[in-house]
Enzyme design. Structure first.
Site, short mmCIF file in Angstrom:
data_model
loop_
_atom_site.label_atom_id
_atom_site.label_comp_id
_atom_site.label_asym_id
_atom_site.label_seq_id
_atom_site.Cartn_x
_atom_site.Cartn_y
_atom_site.Cartn_z
N ASP A 9 -2.54 13.10 1.18
CA ASP A 9 -2.29 14.33 0.40
C ASP A 9 -3.00 14.22 -0.95
OD1 ASP A 9 1.06 13.66 -1.01
OD2 ASP A 9 -0.59 12.29 -0.56
N ASP A 14 -3.76 8.18 -4.03
CA ASP A 14 -4.44 8.28 -2.73
C ASP A 14 -5.94 8.03 -2.89
OD1 ASP A 14 -2.18 10.35 -2.97
OD2 ASP A 14 -2.44 10.30 -0.81
N ASP A 240 -0.01 4.13 -2.66
CA ASP A 240 -0.93 4.30 -1.54
C ASP A 240 -1.94 3.15 -1.42
OD1 ASP A 240 -1.09 7.91 -1.95
OD2 ASP A 240 0.34 6.64 -0.90
O1 RIB Z 1 6.12 8.40 -3.54
C1 RIB Z 1 4.76 8.03 -3.67
C2 RIB Z 1 3.93 8.79 -2.70
O2 RIB Z 1 4.03 10.18 -2.98
C3 RIB Z 1 2.42 8.47 -2.84
O3 RIB Z 1 1.82 8.64 -1.60
C4 RIB Z 1 1.94 9.51 -3.80
O4 RIB Z 1 0.56 9.81 -3.63
C5 RIB Z 1 2.77 10.70 -3.37
O5 RIB Z 1 2.13 11.28 -2.23
CA CA Z 2 -0.08 10.15 -1.41
#
Ligand code: RIB
Ligand code: CA
Length: 308
Positions: A9, A14, A240
């Protein structure tokens, strides 16, 4: 070394995970698939395309689901910035995703290459759940699925007990965790304990001086502000990237627990909680490999190598 499909996402953490995967000398990224979560789907897709271009990679990016299975989309833009990448003015628009839907690509790639693909999920599990609903045999042909999600210590980030990726689409998470797919869960607890980058370390990483090093640190600007204000963390954490690192090098998972993980899909206080059934009270749920601690030095070494 693993052949990855990364479902993301694409927020600021990420993007660092994508850089680590795309730059790793012996990992191969067959596809990147996007899902709404941190940001709406179109931004997640544009952010992934920007990151792939910055790495000089040709990896295809396929857009997936624009919202959770049953619930309205709540984004994490208050955490990662309106654009998801720290709102530092990057030119994040105008790129074109590969033709085809993420769910079809996940199913087709994994069924054509049984036992070869490692799924790494960095956002809500909506795409993976839809793939399993359309093709239940997916659970048998995936080499493994490494999920950044949940909280094995019950300490949540989006609520007192739930982590965002699971909370955002708990029905999807329940489908994935109950599928019997070989699943490794790297929760927010791992990131909070073993993947926090303090201001000094951030400055040292940025001082590597490459465009990727400056990118990976600068896009954390909004996250750093949010975490400093709301969680008291001394810096920003990289949930991530550490999940991705575990998918590439399982030895980074220094402490694990093999246990069923149940997902609360209620609308109450515990929505999205990941409940570890340590006593095996409910016997019909498959066992999941829950990472409890990570080898921070090994993780940082992989991160630094990606930025150089
Ligand atoms: O809670 C952390 C996650 O939520 C990570 O993947 C961050 O990028 C958000 O998507
Ligand atoms: Ca994420």
């Amino acid at each position: 070394m693993p052949d990855l499909i990364i479902d993301t996402d694409t927020g600021s953490d990420d993007a660092v995970a994508l850089v680590m995967a795309l730059r790793h000398p012996s990992a191969r990224v067959s596809a990147i698939t996007t899902v709404a979560g941190n940001v709406p789907l179109d931004l997640a897709t544009q952010n992934a395309l920007y990151t792939v271009a910055l790495c000089g990679a040709g990896t295809p990016v396929y857009a997936g689901r624009h919202a959770p299975l049953l619930r309205p989309l709540f984004t994490g833009q208050h955490v990662h910035g309106a654009d998801g990448m720290g709102d530092i003015g990057l030119p994040l628009s105008g790129r074109v995703a590969a033709p085809g839907h993420a769910v079809d690509v996940i199913i087709d790639t994994c069924t054509r290459r049984p036992g070869e693909i490692t799924l790494v999920t960095l956002g809500p599990l909506t795409n993976i759940a839809l793939a399993l609903l359309r093709e239940p045999a997916l659970a048998q042909v995936v080499r493994q699925c490494v999920v950044m999600g949940g909280a094995s210590d019950g300490y949540g980030n989006v609520s007192p007990v739930a982590e965002f990726n699971i909370w955002a689409d708990p029905e999807a998470a329940r489908i994935v965790f109950d599928s019997g797919m070989p699943l490794t869960m790297a929760g927010w607890d791992v990131s909070r304990q073993d993947a926090v980058i303090d201001r000094n370390e951030a400055a040292q990483l940025r001082a590597i001086g490459t465009p990727l090093a400056e990118f990976c640190i600068d896009i954390q600007a909004a996250l750093l502000r949010y975490l400093t204000e709301h969680t008291g963390l001394n810096g920003f954490d990289l949930p991530d990237p550490i999940a991705l690192a575990i998918a590439i090098d399982p030895l980074i998972a220094s402490e694990v627990l093999d246990v069923p993980v149940l997902i609360d899909t209620s609308d109450g206080l515990c929505r999205g909680q990941t409940v570890l059934d340590v006593r095996r009270a409910l016997r019909q749920h498959p066992v999941v490999r829950v990472v409890r601690r990570a080898d921070r030095a090994r993780f940082i070494a992989m991160l630094e190598a990606a930025l150089r």
